[in-house]
Design a protein around this motif. Structure first.
Motif, PDB file in Angstrom:
ATOM      1  N   LEU A 236     -11.929   6.541   3.315  1.00  0.00           N
ATOM      2  CA  LEU A 236     -12.745   5.316   3.236  1.00  0.00           C
ATOM      3  C   LEU A 236     -14.015   5.584   2.423  1.00  0.00           C
ATOM      4  O   LEU A 236     -14.818   6.451   2.779  1.00  0.00           O
ATOM      5  CB  LEU A 236     -13.117   4.809   4.640  1.00  0.00           C
ATOM      6  CG  LEU A 236     -13.953   3.520   4.647  1.00  0.00           C
ATOM      7  CD1 LEU A 236     -13.191   2.343   4.035  1.00  0.00           C
ATOM      8  CD2 LEU A 236     -14.386   3.145   6.065  1.00  0.00           C
TER       9      LEU A 236
ATOM     10  N   ASN B 280      -9.132   3.984   0.826  1.00  0.00           N
ATOM     11  CA  ASN B 280      -9.593   2.600   0.996  1.00  0.00           C
ATOM     12  C   ASN B 280     -11.025   2.504   0.478  1.00  0.00           C
ATOM     13  O   ASN B 280     -11.857   3.353   0.799  1.00  0.00           O
ATOM     14  CB  ASN B 280      -9.570   2.230   2.485  1.00  0.00           C
ATOM     15  CG  ASN B 280      -8.153   2.144   3.012  1.00  0.00           C
ATOM     16  OD1 ASN B 280      -7.558   1.072   3.036  1.00  0.00           O
ATOM     17  ND2 ASN B 280      -7.592   3.274   3.413  1.00  0.00           N
TER      18      ASN B 280
ATOM     19  N   PRO C 289     -10.463  -2.199   4.489  1.00  0.00           N
ATOM     20  CA  PRO C 289      -9.238  -2.596   3.787  1.00  0.00           C
ATOM     21  C   PRO C 289      -7.975  -2.386   4.634  1.00  0.00           C
ATOM     22  O   PRO C 289      -7.922  -1.500   5.491  1.00  0.00           O
ATOM     23  CB  PRO C 289      -9.252  -1.706   2.539  1.00  0.00           C
ATOM     24  CG  PRO C 289     -10.690  -1.409   2.305  1.00  0.00           C
ATOM     25  CD  PRO C 289     -11.295  -1.301   3.681  1.00  0.00           C
TER      26      PRO C 289
ATOM     27  N   ALA D  33       0.821  -1.216   0.000  1.00  0.00           N
ATOM     28  CA  ALA D  33       0.000   0.000   0.000  1.00  0.00           C
ATOM     29  C   ALA D  33       0.851   1.260   0.000  1.00  0.00           C
ATOM     30  O   ALA D  33       0.371   2.330  -0.370  1.00  0.00           O
ATOM     31  CB  ALA D  33      -0.924   0.003   1.210  1.00  0.00           C
TER      32      ALA D  33
ATOM     33  N   ILE E 190      -5.697   0.978   5.814  1.00  0.00           N
ATOM     34  CA  ILE E 190      -6.289   2.076   6.584  1.00  0.00           C
ATOM     35  C   ILE E 190      -5.234   2.778   7.458  1.00  0.00           C
ATOM     36  O   ILE E 190      -5.420   3.921   7.860  1.00  0.00           O
ATOM     37  CB  ILE E 190      -7.504   1.573   7.419  1.00  0.00           C
ATOM     38  CG1 ILE E 190      -8.425   2.730   7.769  1.00  0.00           C
ATOM     39  CG2 ILE E 190      -7.077   0.771   8.635  1.00  0.00           C
ATOM     40  CD1 ILE E 190      -9.156   3.325   6.606  1.00  0.00           C
TER      41      ILE E 190
END
Ligand code: IMP
Length: 457
Positions: free
Chosen positions: A128, A95, A85, A53, A88
């Motif tokens: 998010l 996400n 996910p 990520a 985060i």
């Protein structure tokens, strides 16, 4: 290594040697990558997604629900994510919970609350996003999951009991509720009453006490108000991001062998957990996937029921379970443990289109003595069988290749060349049999406990 290919048996071949020596696929110019579990889940995807990520703009769940459990280590503390996910912790990453995920709104509210309690910043609508088309898991789905397991008795699937199967069944029956319905009380109330009417006969002989449809509607509408800033047309946002050249990382849940179509049916989950679920679970076009990182543990595990050809029992299983701390992160159940299964791996690599393999928990095998890899299957009385069968997996007996044990402790090693010969032989045997290169090896739970082998990441 023997270069011969024996019928029905996996051996290092000239073809896999070519595959292993080609340039690694996960290079920085690749914009859409998937991380997927190759066998029955619990391969350690959370840590790998967290690692990858760093170079992603978006991290996207595309299937499953809070049956998943992705474990991360955050500031020395263990953090288990079920629905949100695994990126985060990277506040700059967006996400996304894609439309293929089934959401229990009560669980989502609680998981968000837990993160807030740990000081982890989650801003709905910024880091998010929730697809408005995600189907909802209602309390009655959870009850139905548990009832159906009770009714199956000996033949139970060993589900996580979280309502996943019944929620996907309602989606397919076209009576399900979606996240966007929480923002539309005038639609939600009658639709919920309809579901209650539809399900009432299933509860007549049970003593389950469900909330009334109206009470549930009130609670759902209140949760909808909290979640509203994050509820979006996620497919549109993802397609836009992709066109703008953003890097997308798709986070698989469960594993290829739990896929409802390609797994060990009926002992599977109810979604397409392999890469086949990506287009339907995100709204991204099918051809947009550039690379697939398949995650597999250096030995095999499974939770729940179902066939497991290389399963160990007794002291050997217990030693592996103890060394690897093999207990389910969602249910706490002890995981069944077994030898590495190269037949299952090769099948999963092919089904998922894995371009490179991440081998996790190699440190767990160090010091456990001689090792074995399942290289082919046979059914007693019927002889060897080709590939990974869709039927009669419970009847197969694996043939094994013996491998030297890995000495010492390898958890502090960070370079492939410094691994003991026995560890390198083990890794190279696996990649030869898998038909895809092992580009990354994990030797402990920490973020830095990895060995890169040529991959750009
Ligand atoms: P369900 O997804 O709860 O319906 O469970 C179906 C099967 O998938 C059971 O064998 C579960 O143990 C298994 N399963 C579901 N989610 C996971 C996971 O995240 N890791 C490992 N097994 C899982």
């Amino acid at each position: 290594m023997d270069a011969a290919y024996r019928k029905g048996e996996l051996r290092f071949s000239a073809h896999s040697a070519r595959l292993c020596s080609r340039p690694f696929a996960l290079s920085p110019h690749m914009s859409t990558t998937c991380v997927i579990g190759l066998l029955w889940g619990d391969e350690g995807k959370g840590k790998i997604v967290d690692l990858f990520a760093e170079k992603a703009d978006y991290v996207v769940r595309y299937g499953g629900g809070h049956n998943a459990g992705h474990t991360l280590i955050h500031e020395g503390e263990t953090l288990v994510l079920h629905l949100i996910p695994s990126a985060i912790l990277h506040s700059e990453v967006t996400n996304v919970i894609g439309g293929g995920v089934v959401i229990d709104p009560f669980h989502l509210r609680d998981e968000l609350g837990e993160l807030a309690g740990k000081g982890i910043q989650v801003e709905l609508g910024r880091n998010l996003l929730l697809a408005e088309t995600c189907h909802l898991i209602l309390p009655l789905h959870r009850s139905l999951d548990q009832l159906s397991e009770q009714q199956r008795g000996q033949d139970r699937i060993g589900t996580t009991g979280r309502g996943i199967g019944p929620a996907y069944a309602d989606r397919a029956s076209r009576i399900g509720l979606r996240l966007g319905d929480l923002l539309r009380p005038e639609r939600l109330r009658p639709a919920l009453r309809k579901i209650y009417d539809n399900k009432a006969p299933l509860f007549t002989e049970s003593d389950i006490d469900l909330p009334s449809a109206d009470q549930l509607a009130d609670e759902l509408i209140a949760i909808g108000e909290q979640l509203a800033p994050g509820i979006v047309d996620a497919g549109h946002r993802l397609r836009q991001a992709q066109s703008a050249g953003r890097k997308l990382l798709l986070e698989g849940a469960q594993g290829v062998l739990l896929d409802v179509d390609h797994g060990t049916y009926p002992f599977v989950t109810s979604s397409n957990s392999s890469t086949g679920g990506i287009a339907s679970g995100t709204g991204l076009p099918p051809a947009s996937l550039d690379s697939v990182a398949g995650i597999v543990k250096a030995y095999s595990t499974r939770v729940g029921q179902g066939p497991f050809p290389s399963e160990l029992s007794g002291e050997q299983a217990e030693a592996l379970r103890k060394a690897g701390n093999e207990y389910g992160s969602t249910t706490g159940r002890p995981r069944r443990c077994g030898w590495f299964d190269a037949v299952a791996l090769r099948y999963a690599v092919q089904v998922s289109g894995t371009t490179e393999i991440v081998l996790t928990n190699l440190d767990v095998l160090a010091g456990l003595g001689p090792l074995k890899i399942a290289t082919s299957y046979e059914i007693p009385g019927r002889g060897p069988i080709e590939g990974f069968p869709a039927f009669d997996l419970d009847l197969v007996e694996p043939r094994y290749e013996e491998m030297a044990g890995i000495p010492g402790d390898i958890s502090e090693i960070r370079s492939y060349e410094k691994l003991p010969d026995e560890a390198r032989q083990y890794v190279e045997a696996i990649e030869g049999m898998a038909g895809a290169p092992v580009s990354l090896i994990s030797v402990g739970p920490g973020r830095d406990q990895v060995i890169h082998r040529g991959s750009a990441r």
